[in-house]
Design a protein around this motif. Structure first.
Motif, PDB file in Angstrom:
ATOM      1  N   UNK A 179       0.837  -1.203   0.000  1.00  0.00           N
ATOM      2  CA  UNK A 179       0.000   0.000   0.000  1.00  0.00           C
ATOM      3  C   UNK A 179       0.871   1.252   0.000  1.00  0.00           C
ATOM      4  N   UNK A 180       1.874   1.298   0.878  1.00  0.00           N
ATOM      5  CA  UNK A 180       2.746   2.463   0.957  1.00  0.00           C
ATOM      6  C   UNK A 180       3.597   2.613  -0.321  1.00  0.00           C
ATOM      7  N   UNK A 181       4.020   1.481  -0.875  1.00  0.00           N
ATOM      8  CA  UNK A 181       4.866   1.525  -2.069  1.00  0.00           C
ATOM      9  C   UNK A 181       4.087   1.899  -3.313  1.00  0.00           C
ATOM     10  N   UNK A 182       2.770   1.759  -3.277  1.00  0.00           N
ATOM     11  CA  UNK A 182       1.958   2.028  -4.459  1.00  0.00           C
ATOM     12  C   UNK A 182       1.969   3.499  -4.852  1.00  0.00           C
ATOM     13  N   UNK A 183       2.414   4.357  -3.957  1.00  0.00           N
ATOM     14  CA  UNK A 183       2.413   5.788  -4.268  1.00  0.00           C
ATOM     15  C   UNK A 183       3.534   6.164  -5.234  1.00  0.00           C
ATOM     16  N   UNK A 184       4.542   5.303  -5.355  1.00  0.00           N
ATOM     17  CA  UNK A 184       5.617   5.573  -6.294  1.00  0.00           C
ATOM     18  C   UNK A 184       6.506   6.722  -5.846  1.00  0.00           C
ATOM     19  N   UNK A 185       7.123   7.386  -6.813  1.00  0.00           N
ATOM     20  CA  UNK A 185       8.101   8.431  -6.512  1.00  0.00           C
ATOM     21  C   UNK A 185       7.408   9.778  -6.331  1.00  0.00           C
ATOM     22  N   UNK A 186       6.670   9.898  -5.228  1.00  0.00           N
ATOM     23  CA  UNK A 186       5.937  11.138  -4.970  1.00  0.00           C
ATOM     24  C   UNK A 186       6.507  11.898  -3.785  1.00  0.00           C
ATOM     25  N   UNK A 187       7.320  11.238  -2.964  1.00  0.00           N
ATOM     26  CA  UNK A 187       7.816  11.885  -1.757  1.00  0.00           C
ATOM     27  C   UNK A 187       8.983  12.802  -2.081  1.00  0.00           C
ATOM     28  N   UNK A 188       8.946  14.004  -1.491  1.00  0.00           N
ATOM     29  CA  UNK A 188      10.064  14.920  -1.741  1.00  0.00           C
ATOM     30  C   UNK A 188      10.280  15.925  -0.619  1.00  0.00           C
ATOM     31  N   UNK A 189       9.453  15.905   0.428  1.00  0.00           N
ATOM     32  CA  UNK A 189       9.603  16.907   1.475  1.00  0.00           C
ATOM     33  C   UNK A 189       9.028  16.400   2.775  1.00  0.00           C
ATOM     34  N   UNK A 190       9.189  17.188   3.836  1.00  0.00           N
ATOM     35  CA  UNK A 190       8.605  16.865   5.137  1.00  0.00           C
ATOM     36  C   UNK A 190       7.099  16.659   5.009  1.00  0.00           C
ATOM     37  N   UNK A 191       6.446  17.496   4.219  1.00  0.00           N
ATOM     38  CA  UNK A 191       4.989  17.470   4.153  1.00  0.00           C
ATOM     39  C   UNK A 191       4.454  16.260   3.417  1.00  0.00           C
ATOM     40  N   UNK A 192       5.203  15.736   2.454  1.00  0.00           N
ATOM     41  CA  UNK A 192       4.667  14.659   1.628  1.00  0.00           C
ATOM     42  C   UNK A 192       5.253  13.300   1.948  1.00  0.00           C
ATOM     43  N   UNK A 193       6.085  13.231   2.978  1.00  0.00           N
ATOM     44  CA  UNK A 193       6.810  11.984   3.216  1.00  0.00           C
ATOM     45  C   UNK A 193       6.426  11.270   4.492  1.00  0.00           C
ATOM     46  N   UNK A 194       5.257  11.538   5.027  1.00  0.00           N
ATOM     47  CA  UNK A 194       4.894  10.917   6.295  1.00  0.00           C
ATOM     48  C   UNK A 194       4.384   9.494   6.112  1.00  0.00           C
ATOM     49  N   UNK A 195       4.308   9.016   4.862  1.00  0.00           N
ATOM     50  CA  UNK A 195       3.824   7.669   4.590  1.00  0.00           C
ATOM     51  C   UNK A 195       2.449   7.446   5.214  1.00  0.00           C
ATOM     52  N   UNK A 196       1.567   8.413   4.983  1.00  0.00           N
ATOM     53  CA  UNK A 196       0.185   8.332   5.472  1.00  0.00           C
ATOM     54  C   UNK A 196       0.135   8.100   6.973  1.00  0.00           C
ATOM     55  N   UNK A 197       0.896   8.897   7.696  1.00  0.00           N
ATOM     56  CA  UNK A 197       0.841   8.828   9.144  1.00  0.00           C
ATOM     57  C   UNK A 197       1.760   7.788   9.745  1.00  0.00           C
ATOM     58  N   UNK A 198       2.525   7.085   8.938  1.00  0.00           N
ATOM     59  CA  UNK A 198       3.442   6.075   9.477  1.00  0.00           C
ATOM     60  C   UNK A 198       4.840   6.350   8.973  1.00  0.00           C
ATOM     61  N   UNK A 206       9.457  -3.907  -8.987  1.00  0.00           N
ATOM     62  CA  UNK A 206       8.781  -2.777  -8.365  1.00  0.00           C
ATOM     63  C   UNK A 206       7.969  -2.034  -9.412  1.00  0.00           C
ATOM     64  N   UNK A 207       6.655  -2.210  -9.336  1.00  0.00           N
ATOM     65  CA  UNK A 207       5.756  -1.548 -10.270  1.00  0.00           C
ATOM     66  C   UNK A 207       4.674  -0.824  -9.480  1.00  0.00           C
ATOM     67  N   UNK A 208       4.888   0.472  -9.197  1.00  0.00           N
ATOM     68  CA  UNK A 208       3.860   1.197  -8.445  1.00  0.00           C
ATOM     69  C   UNK A 208       2.514   1.207  -9.147  1.00  0.00           C
ATOM     70  N   UNK A 209       2.532   1.116 -10.476  1.00  0.00           N
ATOM     71  CA  UNK A 209       1.258   1.096 -11.218  1.00  0.00           C
ATOM     72  C   UNK A 209       0.476  -0.173 -10.882  1.00  0.00           C
ATOM     73  N   UNK A 210       1.143  -1.330 -10.855  1.00  0.00           N
ATOM     74  CA  UNK A 210       0.467  -2.581 -10.513  1.00  0.00           C
ATOM     75  C   UNK A 210      -0.009  -2.560  -9.062  1.00  0.00           C
ATOM     76  N   UNK A 211       0.835  -2.056  -8.175  1.00  0.00           N
ATOM     77  CA  UNK A 211       0.466  -1.976  -6.768  1.00  0.00           C
ATOM     78  C   UNK A 211      -0.742  -1.062  -6.572  1.00  0.00           C
ATOM     79  N   UNK A 212      -0.769   0.044  -7.329  1.00  0.00           N
ATOM     80  CA  UNK A 212      -1.891   0.972  -7.189  1.00  0.00           C
ATOM     81  C   UNK A 212      -3.181   0.364  -7.741  1.00  0.00           C
ATOM     82  N   UNK A 213      -3.079  -0.419  -8.814  1.00  0.00           N
ATOM     83  CA  UNK A 213      -4.286  -1.061  -9.356  1.00  0.00           C
ATOM     84  C   UNK A 213      -4.924  -1.987  -8.312  1.00  0.00           C
ATOM     85  N   UNK A 214      -4.098  -2.726  -7.598  1.00  0.00           N
ATOM     86  CA  UNK A 214      -4.617  -3.619  -6.559  1.00  0.00           C
ATOM     87  C   UNK A 214      -5.220  -2.835  -5.403  1.00  0.00           C
ATOM     88  N   UNK A 215      -4.559  -1.758  -5.042  1.00  0.00           N
ATOM     89  CA  UNK A 215      -5.122  -0.890  -3.999  1.00  0.00           C
ATOM     90  C   UNK A 215      -6.458  -0.310  -4.451  1.00  0.00           C
TER      91      UNK A 215
END
Length: 287
Positions: free
Chosen positions: A173-192, A224-233
């Motif tokens: 679930x966390x890996x499905x986001x792909x390469x979106x993290x880049x800062x304090x605000x976007x890197x909290x891994x959905x609260x974890x 590692x395919x975030x697209x496949x992981x996101x489809x399952x999510x």
């Protein structure tokens, strides 16, 4: 030159070697001290284990920082001074609080050194617990080191939480986001922001790595395919939102105290993901 599977494997192997060395030293220490009376044994562990962990956090963190410099140099010729991180601080700044926390954990778990009513003492339980803590703290330091340097890098790379084959549904679930993290605000891994482990044993159950991407779409990481992981999510998310959850799944979720309505709740969404694709995850739920 893209970051590849071989690069990720080198990062993982460096951490595995640091863990191996640390656990070997822990075993020697254990045999040297284990004949002490329980209270003295506990106090000795509380004094010595944090220093052991810190030493190998520095080993693993240094390897992760050097790895970051190497893959960064695939793209840029400028100089960037890396640091070792633990959490959101450098390892040096975080160490006092981390040592205090580790001593607290050892004191709590060391109760198994004494008989408790009809339950006999079980030192092996403490030994296994400490092995798992050593493993997780060393690997966490490497992850935080890559993440911390990516955050402060003036080149501002995005980075992903990259899971391994056979990972659990939460990691997927966390890996499905792909390469979106880049800062304090976007890197909290959905609260974890930390990496999960079994709360009873301390066992490291996450083998994710933090991997930067310096050019969009450039990384080549096998499996590692975030697209496949996101489809399952998304499949699980839509099932919850559409009200098409099978009755027996809903009944089982309610019996386990899992919401059947909050599609944004990780416990809810991962339950459905594990049911929909039981062979895709290490904790898949088969009929």
């Amino acid at each position: 030159m893209p970051i590849t599977t071989a690069d990720v494997n080198r990062l993982r192997q460096a951490q595995s070697e640091a863990v191996r060395l640390a656990q070997g030293e822990l075993q020697k220490l254990w045999f040297e001290l284990s004949d002490m009376p329980p209270a003295r044994f506990r106090d000795a562990l509380m004094e010595l284990i944090p220093a052991l962990v810190r030493r190998y956090q520095e080993v693993g963190g240094t390897a992760a920082a050097q790895w970051y410099e190497i893959v960064r140099a695939y793209y840029f010729n400028d100089t960037f001074d890396t640091h070792i991180y633990y959490g959101d601080k450098t390892l040096t700044d975080a160490q006092q609080a981390a040592d205090t926390d580790l001593r607290r954990l050892i004191r709590w778990k060391a109760g198994v050194l004494w008989d408790n009513g009809d339950t006999p003492a079980n030192p092996d339980e403490l030994f296994n617990f400490l092995n798992n803590v050593v493993d997780s703290r060393i690997r966490d330091t490497a992850r935080y080191t890559v993440r911390g340097n990516a955050r402060r890098d003036p080149r501002k790379p995005r980075y992903a939480r990259v899971s391994n084959a056979g990972c659990c549904a939460f990691c997927a679930l966390m890996s499905s986001r792909g390469y979106v993290y880049k800062s304090e605000d976007t890197a909290s891994f959905s609260g974890s922001s930390s990496f999960h482990r079994n709360p009873k044993t301390g066992e490291e159950t996450c083998r994710c790595e933090i991997i930067p991407q310096f050019r969009s779409g450039d990384n080549r990481i096998e499996g590692y395919s975030p697209e496949r992981l996101e489809r399952r999510y998304r499949e699980a998310y839509d099932m919850l939102n559409d009200g098409t959850l099978p009755d027996d799944w809903a009944e089982d979720m309610k019996a386990k105290g899992i919401s059947t309505r909050r599609a944004t709740d990780p416990s809810t969404i991962t339950y459905v993901m594990r049911r929909l694709h039981p062979d895709a995850y290490g904790d898949g739920i088969k009929p």
